[in-house]
Design a protein around this motif. Structure first.
Motif, mmCIF file in Angstrom:
data_model
loop_
_atom_site.group_PDB
_atom_site.id
_atom_site.type_symbol
_atom_site.label_atom_id
_atom_site.label_comp_id
_atom_site.label_asym_id
_atom_site.label_seq_id
_atom_site.Cartn_x
_atom_site.Cartn_y
_atom_site.Cartn_z
ATOM 1 N N SER A 131 27.638 -10.631 79.180
ATOM 2 C CA SER A 131 28.290 -9.331 79.307
ATOM 3 C C SER A 131 28.634 -8.697 77.955
ATOM 4 O O SER A 131 28.293 -7.533 77.704
ATOM 5 C CB SER A 131 29.562 -9.483 80.154
ATOM 6 O OG SER A 131 30.207 -8.243 80.313
ATOM 7 N N GLU A 132 29.287 -9.433 77.072
ATOM 8 C CA GLU A 132 29.733 -8.845 75.809
ATOM 9 C C GLU A 132 28.556 -8.401 74.957
ATOM 10 O O GLU A 132 28.600 -7.356 74.307
ATOM 11 C CB GLU A 132 30.608 -9.846 75.038
ATOM 12 C CG GLU A 132 31.986 -10.053 75.635
ATOM 13 C CD GLU A 132 32.799 -8.771 75.679
ATOM 14 O OE1 GLU A 132 32.708 -7.972 74.732
ATOM 15 O OE2 GLU A 132 33.502 -8.549 76.686
ATOM 16 N N THR A 148 26.900 -5.454 84.864
ATOM 17 C CA THR A 148 27.755 -6.386 84.147
ATOM 18 C C THR A 148 28.945 -6.790 84.998
ATOM 19 O O THR A 148 29.235 -6.192 86.028
ATOM 20 C CB THR A 148 28.229 -5.758 82.819
ATOM 21 O OG1 THR A 148 28.944 -6.729 82.063
ATOM 22 C CG2 THR A 148 29.109 -4.544 83.061
ATOM 23 N N SER A 149 29.613 -7.816 84.546
ATOM 24 C CA SER A 149 30.830 -8.326 85.161
ATOM 25 C C SER A 149 31.557 -9.149 84.097
ATOM 26 O O SER A 149 30.905 -9.843 83.308
ATOM 27 C CB SER A 149 30.495 -9.209 86.367
ATOM 28 O OG SER A 149 31.652 -9.779 86.924
ATOM 29 N N PRO A 150 32.888 -9.073 84.012
ATOM 30 C CA PRO A 150 33.804 -8.242 84.795
ATOM 31 C C PRO A 150 33.816 -6.794 84.311
ATOM 32 O O PRO A 150 33.032 -6.422 83.443
ATOM 33 C CB PRO A 150 35.159 -8.922 84.544
ATOM 34 C CG PRO A 150 35.024 -9.495 83.161
ATOM 35 C CD PRO A 150 33.586 -9.944 83.058
ATOM 36 N N VAL A 151 34.742 -6.009 84.855
ATOM 37 C CA VAL A 151 34.826 -4.589 84.510
ATOM 38 C C VAL A 151 35.177 -4.441 83.029
ATOM 39 O O VAL A 151 36.157 -5.012 82.559
ATOM 40 C CB VAL A 151 35.898 -3.889 85.367
ATOM 41 C CG1 VAL A 151 36.062 -2.439 84.947
ATOM 42 C CG2 VAL A 151 35.536 -3.988 86.827
ATOM 43 N N PRO A 155 37.662 2.163 76.129
ATOM 44 C CA PRO A 155 37.278 3.569 76.023
ATOM 45 C C PRO A 155 35.835 3.709 75.564
ATOM 46 O O PRO A 155 35.294 2.843 74.892
ATOM 47 C CB PRO A 155 38.261 4.125 74.976
ATOM 48 C CG PRO A 155 38.682 2.936 74.173
ATOM 49 C CD PRO A 155 38.688 1.781 75.133
ATOM 50 N N GLY A 156 35.229 4.811 75.968
ATOM 51 C CA GLY A 156 33.866 5.092 75.551
ATOM 52 C C GLY A 156 32.811 4.601 76.513
ATOM 53 O O GLY A 156 31.639 4.944 76.375
ATOM 54 N N LEU A 157 33.210 3.778 77.497
ATOM 55 C CA LEU A 157 32.274 3.273 78.487
ATOM 56 C C LEU A 157 32.710 3.716 79.881
ATOM 57 O O LEU A 157 33.906 3.789 80.180
ATOM 58 C CB LEU A 157 32.189 1.744 78.452
ATOM 59 C CG LEU A 157 31.637 1.108 77.186
ATOM 60 C CD1 LEU A 157 31.634 -0.409 77.334
ATOM 61 C CD2 LEU A 157 30.241 1.616 76.860
ATOM 62 N N VAL A 158 31.745 4.004 80.717
ATOM 63 C CA VAL A 158 31.999 4.333 82.126
ATOM 64 C C VAL A 158 31.488 3.177 82.975
ATOM 65 O O VAL A 158 30.389 2.666 82.734
ATOM 66 C CB VAL A 158 31.284 5.632 82.528
ATOM 67 C CG1 VAL A 158 31.559 5.961 83.994
ATOM 68 C CG2 VAL A 158 31.709 6.788 81.626
ATOM 69 N N PHE A 159 32.289 2.754 83.946
ATOM 70 C CA PHE A 159 31.916 1.644 84.814
ATOM 71 C C PHE A 159 32.101 2.059 86.261
ATOM 72 O O PHE A 159 33.121 2.652 86.621
ATOM 73 C CB PHE A 159 32.779 0.412 84.513
ATOM 74 C CG PHE A 159 32.451 -0.803 85.339
ATOM 75 C CD1 PHE A 159 31.479 -1.701 84.921
ATOM 76 C CD2 PHE A 159 33.105 -1.046 86.541
ATOM 77 C CE1 PHE A 159 31.171 -2.820 85.686
ATOM 78 C CE2 PHE A 159 32.812 -2.160 87.301
ATOM 79 C CZ PHE A 159 31.835 -3.040 86.868
ATOM 80 N N ARG A 264 33.576 -12.249 91.664
ATOM 81 C CA ARG A 264 33.385 -11.445 90.462
ATOM 82 C C ARG A 264 32.853 -10.083 90.887
ATOM 83 O O ARG A 264 32.018 -9.966 91.781
ATOM 84 C CB ARG A 264 32.449 -12.113 89.459
ATOM 85 C CG ARG A 264 31.016 -12.271 89.886
ATOM 86 C CD ARG A 264 30.168 -12.683 88.702
ATOM 87 N NE ARG A 264 28.776 -12.903 89.075
ATOM 88 C CZ ARG A 264 27.804 -13.099 88.188
ATOM 89 N NH1 ARG A 264 28.077 -13.117 86.891
ATOM 90 N NH2 ARG A 264 26.560 -13.294 88.590
ATOM 91 N N GLU A 265 33.380 -9.060 90.247
ATOM 92 C CA GLU A 265 32.989 -7.692 90.533
ATOM 93 C C GLU A 265 31.756 -7.359 89.696
ATOM 94 O O GLU A 265 31.724 -7.593 88.498
ATOM 95 C CB GLU A 265 34.145 -6.761 90.168
ATOM 96 C CG GLU A 265 34.065 -5.385 90.755
ATOM 97 C CD GLU A 265 35.339 -4.603 90.498
ATOM 98 O OE1 GLU A 265 35.891 -4.050 91.460
ATOM 99 O OE2 GLU A 265 35.776 -4.545 89.336
ATOM 100 N N ILE A 266 30.734 -6.816 90.340
ATOM 101 C CA ILE A 266 29.506 -6.410 89.669
ATOM 102 C C ILE A 266 29.445 -4.888 89.663
ATOM 103 O O ILE A 266 29.699 -4.247 90.690
ATOM 104 C CB ILE A 266 28.253 -6.959 90.378
ATOM 105 C CG1 ILE A 266 28.343 -8.478 90.555
ATOM 106 C CG2 ILE A 266 26.991 -6.560 89.622
ATOM 107 C CD1 ILE A 266 28.239 -9.250 89.284
ATOM 108 N N GLY A 267 29.130 -4.316 88.525
ATOM 109 C CA GLY A 267 29.031 -2.867 88.461
ATOM 110 C C GLY A 267 28.048 -2.428 87.398
ATOM 111 O O GLY A 267 27.506 -3.244 86.646
#
Length: 297
Positions: A131-132, A148-151, A155-159, A264-267
């Motif tokens: 993710s990172e 990715t996961s987790p949320v 700032p600067g990113l939309v999920f 785990r939340e996937i988005g």
């Protein structure tokens, strides 16, 4: 700035290869020309960008700082050119798409197959990573979208949340808990854990779940692949908190975790304010339409 611009791509080429001769060969320019260009760039900036060891180079701290900005600037130029080309033919183009290793064998191939049924001309540049690392490439402009996961709360990113995936406590088939179907995570408090390395989203989720269960996991092994971790579990070297495998793995038992709630939340994430090309916009819309049915059941 006008004087600096022609030398930036040459600087990035040398910085990535850390060798003047190889960079000159790949850029098809004389080595002496490239060396002089780097020297002029450093004089114009008034700082040393490279520490020199013969023809081999390494970036100085100032060079690393400069490289990040230069790569971002050159990436913006490339994206602008790509957007212009895509505008001429919205049915074609490329999407740079990142996703977690655990989604590569089944989820992502199925998604792309379904998408390309209606958009056969769109191509993909696929990146699997933790993710990172993916978020870093997203910020740098190397990726258009990533699963990715987790949320990512920054700032600067939309999920946008798309789905959630239950996590299992994976134990060896001869483990004391192997005859169970469900388990409270606290029942594994005294176990040795095998887990992904720090920086992986799944590692952070596992650590948080153990903390919520009232203990700090005793880490026996750290790795980079979930299936390698399952192999370590099968060898009796510990237990693990992992998402379900694409196919059953012999030698281990997968237990549902009843407490705490282990998911785990996937988005999908993208860079805020970035203008999408038509192919990226189409694939983003497709992903958002898969809310609640992103993952195979």
């Amino acid at each position: 700035m006008t004087l600096l611009a022609p030398r930036l791509a040459q600087f990035v080429g040398v910085a990535r290869r850390e060798h003047v001769t190889r960079a000159a060969q790949e850029m098809r320019i004389p080595q002496s020309t490239l060396s002089r260009a780097l020297g002029r760039l450093e004089r114009d900036l008034g700082v040393d960008l490279f520490a020199r060891r013969g023809r081999a180079l390494s970036l100085t701290p100032a060079g690393r700082t400069f490289l990040v900005s230069v790569e971002r600037a050159l990436g913006e130029v490339e994206r602008a050119a790509e957007a212009v080309r895509a505008d001429a033919d919205p049915a074609s183009g490329k999407v740079a798409f990142g996703f977690l290793h655990t989604m590569g064998s089944e989820t992502v191939p199925g998604l792309i197959r379904a998408f390309r049924a209606d958009h056969p001309g769109i191509r993909f540049s696929l990146v699997q990573n933790y993710s990172e690392a993916m978020l870093e490439r997203l910020r740098a402009g190397d990726l258009d979208l990533c699963l990715t996961s987790p949320v990512p709360g920054e700032p600067g990113l939309v999920f946008r949340r798309l789905d959630e995936q239950r996590l299992h406590l994976v134990v060896p088939e001869d483990h004391r808990l192997a005859g169970r179907r469900r388990v409270r995570l606290a029942e594994a408090a005294d176990e040795s854990f095998v887990t992904l390395e720090p920086g992986y989203g799944m590692r952070r989720i596992a650590d948080d779940l153990c903390r919520a269960a009232g203990f700090r996991p005793r880490i026996a092994f750290e790795g980079e692949e979930t299936e390698t971790l399952r192999g370590l579990v099968a060898a009796g070297l510990g237990v693990a908190l992992l998402p379900p495998p694409p196919v059953p793995r012999p030698g281990v038992v997968e237990l549902a975790v009843t407490a705490p709630r282990a998911v785990r939340e996937i988005g999908v994430a993208w860079l805020e304010g970035r203008q999408d090309t038509p192919p990226v916009a189409a694939f983003k819309s497709f992903l958002l339409s898969r809310r609640g049915r992103l993952l195979p059941r």
